[in-house]
Design an enzyme around this catalytic site. Structure first.
Site, short mmCIF file in Angstrom:
data_model
loop_
_atom_site.label_atom_id
_atom_site.label_comp_id
_atom_site.label_asym_id
_atom_site.label_seq_id
_atom_site.Cartn_x
_atom_site.Cartn_y
_atom_site.Cartn_z
N GLU A 262 0.76 -1.15 -0.12
CA GLU A 262 0.30 0.08 -0.22
C GLU A 262 0.95 1.21 -0.30
OE1 GLU A 262 -2.75 1.77 -0.18
OE2 GLU A 262 -4.24 0.24 0.02
N ARG B 167 -8.02 1.24 13.37
CA ARG B 167 -6.23 1.36 12.88
C ARG B 167 -5.94 2.86 12.04
NH1 ARG B 167 -4.83 -0.30 7.76
NH2 ARG B 167 -5.86 -2.00 7.11
N ASN C 227 -4.97 4.17 8.48
CA ASN C 227 -5.49 3.52 7.29
C ASN C 227 -4.59 4.50 6.16
OD1 ASN C 227 -5.68 1.56 5.54
ND2 ASN C 227 -7.19 2.91 4.14
N ASN D 100 -9.46 6.54 2.71
CA ASN D 100 -8.73 5.42 2.25
C ASN D 100 -8.07 6.32 1.24
OD1 ASN D 100 -7.19 3.83 1.18
ND2 ASN D 100 -8.85 2.43 1.38
N ASP E 89 -9.95 2.36 -3.79
CA ASP E 89 -8.83 2.32 -2.60
C ASP E 89 -7.74 3.89 -2.58
OD1 ASP E 89 -6.58 1.48 -0.80
OD2 ASP E 89 -6.97 -0.57 -1.35
#
Length: 299
Positions: free
Chosen positions: A18, A101, A103, A154, A204
């Protein structure tokens, strides 16, 4: 126009690759493997991937100064020194949400770090809605919550004139836009830019090109889509050789290559056998509208 050239340049099976960002000073690609809890740095000349392991899942990484990065791990924000592999933790957020958490995140044009928190899945593909927030880390290490009651905050980026903020909420399959005050980092006037259909995959990570158009990675859709920043029209689709496409950024010496991360986690053994490149990082040459557009650094 010639078809884009897609090449797997980092052939490691990342669990959840990512947040790629090109580090111009060193000519390297920096990214994270969320589930492996690592920050990664790839040298395209040697092919070497260096990693630094952290204690919690690493949602994102951004540039600070040479050899130093800002990281979001677990629910904490910190400053990573690559040489010593030590992190100075500067903030802990969402303390009332133990299953959250960090991202995705990115540095804004004024040098602030902006990142979102999300809930961990309660079951495969199931997330409790309204648990996410978007935070800004300022140069003095103060933190401001910009948005709350988000699904899965995101991908994010800013328009070329710095007046518009683009942000993905994956759980809503939506890309939204906000008016952005680059002097204060505040957001206003939210509106929907693009609504994806579930069959296209979940939006995403994203990035902008030199024309100001958006490139949005679609996890479980096997594609990156190019989106008009004014109308939300999907201009073209880049089909990838893996289904779990996670994020993208432009990089290389002249920023003409599109780097695309992917994930192996979440695939069955049968799916993995059909997708031997799952988890690899890809370079797409010949993608339209690459070019000089560097990455911002944390002040």
């Amino acid at each position: 126009m010639a078809a884009p050239r897609i090449e797997a340049v980092i052939r490691e099976k990342h669990r959840m690759g990512e947040c790629p960002v090109w580090e111009e000073e060193t000519g390297q690609l920096v990214y994270v493997d969320i589930n492996a809890r690592t920050v990664c740095r790839w040298n395209p000349l040697s092919g070497e991937v260096q990693t630094v392991g952290l204690r919690d899942p690493v949602g994102c990484v951004a540039l600070r100064r040479k050899g130093s990065y800002v990281v979001a791990s677990g629910t904490c924000l910190g400053l990573l020194d690559w040489e010593t592999q030590q992190v100075q933790w500067v903030a802990r957020l969402d303390q009332d949400k133990p299953h959250n958490r960090f991202n995705d995140g990115k540095v804004d044009p004024a040098g602030r770090f902006v990142a979102g928190t999300m809930p961990e899945a309660s079951a495969p593909g199931v997330w409790e809605p309204g648990q996410g927030s978007l935070y800004t880390l300022c140069a003095d290490h103060s933190v401001v919550r910009q948005l709350d009651q988000l699904g899965i905050p995101n991908g994010l980026d800013w328009s070329l004139d710095h007046r518009t903020f683009y942000h993905v909420d994956s759980l809503d399959y939506a890309v939204r836009v906000y008016d952005y005050d680059v002097q204060t980092g505040s957001l206003a006037n939210p509106r929907l830019l693009c609504q994806l259909e579930p069959a296209q995959g979940m939006p995403d990570g994203l990035c902008l090109d030199t024309m100001g158009t958006l490139w949005v990675a679609c996890i479980d859709g096997g594609r990156v889509i190019r989106v008009d920043p004014e109308t939300g029209t999907q201009l073209c689709t880049l089909e990838m050789p893996v289904s779990r496409v996670t994020s993208c950024c432009f990089g290389g010496p002249d920023y003409s290559d599109l780097y695309v991360t992917s994930a192996a986690d979440g695939l069955s053994l049968e799916q993995l056998s059909r997708e031997p490149q799952a988890g690899h990082v890809f370079k797409v040459g010949g993608a339209p509208c690459g070019g000089r557009l560097g990455s911002s650094h944390l002040c």
